[in-house]
Design a protein around this motif. Sequence first.
Motif, PDB file in Angstrom:
ATOM      1  N   UNK A  82     -13.442  -2.677   3.767  1.00 16.70           N
ATOM      2  CA  UNK A  82     -13.832  -0.910   3.466  1.00 16.70           C
ATOM      3  C   UNK A  82     -15.155  -0.682   3.282  1.00 16.70           C
ATOM      4  N   UNK A  83     -16.127  -1.145   2.811  1.00 15.58           N
ATOM      5  CA  UNK A  83     -17.638  -1.794   2.855  1.00 15.58           C
ATOM      6  C   UNK A  83     -17.620  -0.743   3.630  1.00 15.58           C
ATOM      7  N   UNK A 116       0.503  -1.157   0.186  1.00 11.61           N
ATOM      8  CA  UNK A 116       0.027  -0.187  -0.081  1.00 11.61           C
ATOM      9  C   UNK A 116       0.884   1.153  -0.436  1.00 11.61           C
ATOM     10  N   UNK A 117      -0.033   2.354  -0.429  1.00  7.82           N
ATOM     11  CA  UNK A 117       1.099   3.793  -0.481  1.00  7.82           C
ATOM     12  C   UNK A 117       0.208   4.429   0.354  1.00  7.82           C
ATOM     13  N   UNK A 118       0.583   4.556   1.868  1.00  5.57           N
ATOM     14  CA  UNK A 118       0.577   4.851   2.945  1.00  5.57           C
ATOM     15  C   UNK A 118       0.857   6.235   3.194  1.00  5.57           C
ATOM     16  N   UNK A 153      -6.506   0.712   1.291  1.00 10.42           N
ATOM     17  CA  UNK A 153      -5.267   1.229   2.054  1.00 10.42           C
ATOM     18  C   UNK A 153      -5.128   0.071   3.005  1.00 10.42           C
ATOM     19  N   UNK A 154      -4.144   0.209   3.506  1.00  8.62           N
ATOM     20  CA  UNK A 154      -3.849  -1.282   5.303  1.00  8.62           C
ATOM     21  C   UNK A 154      -5.108   0.025   5.978  1.00  8.62           C
ATOM     22  N   UNK A 155      -5.991  -0.954   6.647  1.00  3.21           N
ATOM     23  CA  UNK A 155      -7.330  -0.213   7.180  1.00  3.21           C
ATOM     24  C   UNK A 155      -6.641  -0.756   9.134  1.00  3.21           C
ATOM     25  N   UNK A 158     -14.209   2.777  -1.397  1.00  6.47           N
ATOM     26  CA  UNK A 158     -13.315   3.244  -2.452  1.00  6.47           C
ATOM     27  C   UNK A 158     -11.746   3.986  -1.808  1.00  6.47           C
ATOM     28  N   UNK A 159     -11.543   4.667  -0.915  1.00  2.85           N
ATOM     29  CA  UNK A 159     -10.287   4.694  -0.923  1.00  2.85           C
ATOM     30  C   UNK A 159      -9.876   3.661  -0.052  1.00  2.85           C
TER      31      UNK A 159
END
Length: 127
Positions: free
Chosen positions: A84-85, A11-13, A72-74, A67-68
Amino acid sequence: MGLVLPPIEAYQVQHLPIVKAYADKMGLVEVMNPLVPTAMAIDPGTMVLGMLLETLSGRSPLYRLEEFFAHQDTALLLGKAIAPGTCDDDTVGRVLDRLYDTGTMKVCTACAVRADQVFGFDKRYVH
C-alpha cells in the motif's frame, strides 16, 4: 492433534472487481503505459487504475491512496500484489504530473478510442 488453519484475510471489495474487469477488457493499463513514460516503481497505468477504483469506491477527495489500499486486496483490484505504501501521495502526484505533461486530451482520446474498439459504441449521437 488439531488442524491449524492459516489466518484468513477478508476485504469488502463491493463493486470494484466489476470496474476492474471492464478496465481489463478495455486494456486501460496497456493504453496508459506507453503514453505516459515513467521510471517509477509502479507503472502509470496501474496508478491510474488505482485512482479510478479509489474514486469509484466513494472515498473523497483523491488523496491518501495508501490508506485505501491498506484495506483492499491489491492483487484482485490492481492485477498484482503491491505494498500500500507504493501508492503514496508523492507517487500519485508524479503520475498526475506525467499525465499532464503527456496531454490529458491525448490520454482521454486514447482511452476513448480503445473503449470504442472493444465495446463498439453507437456513434450516431456523438458530438
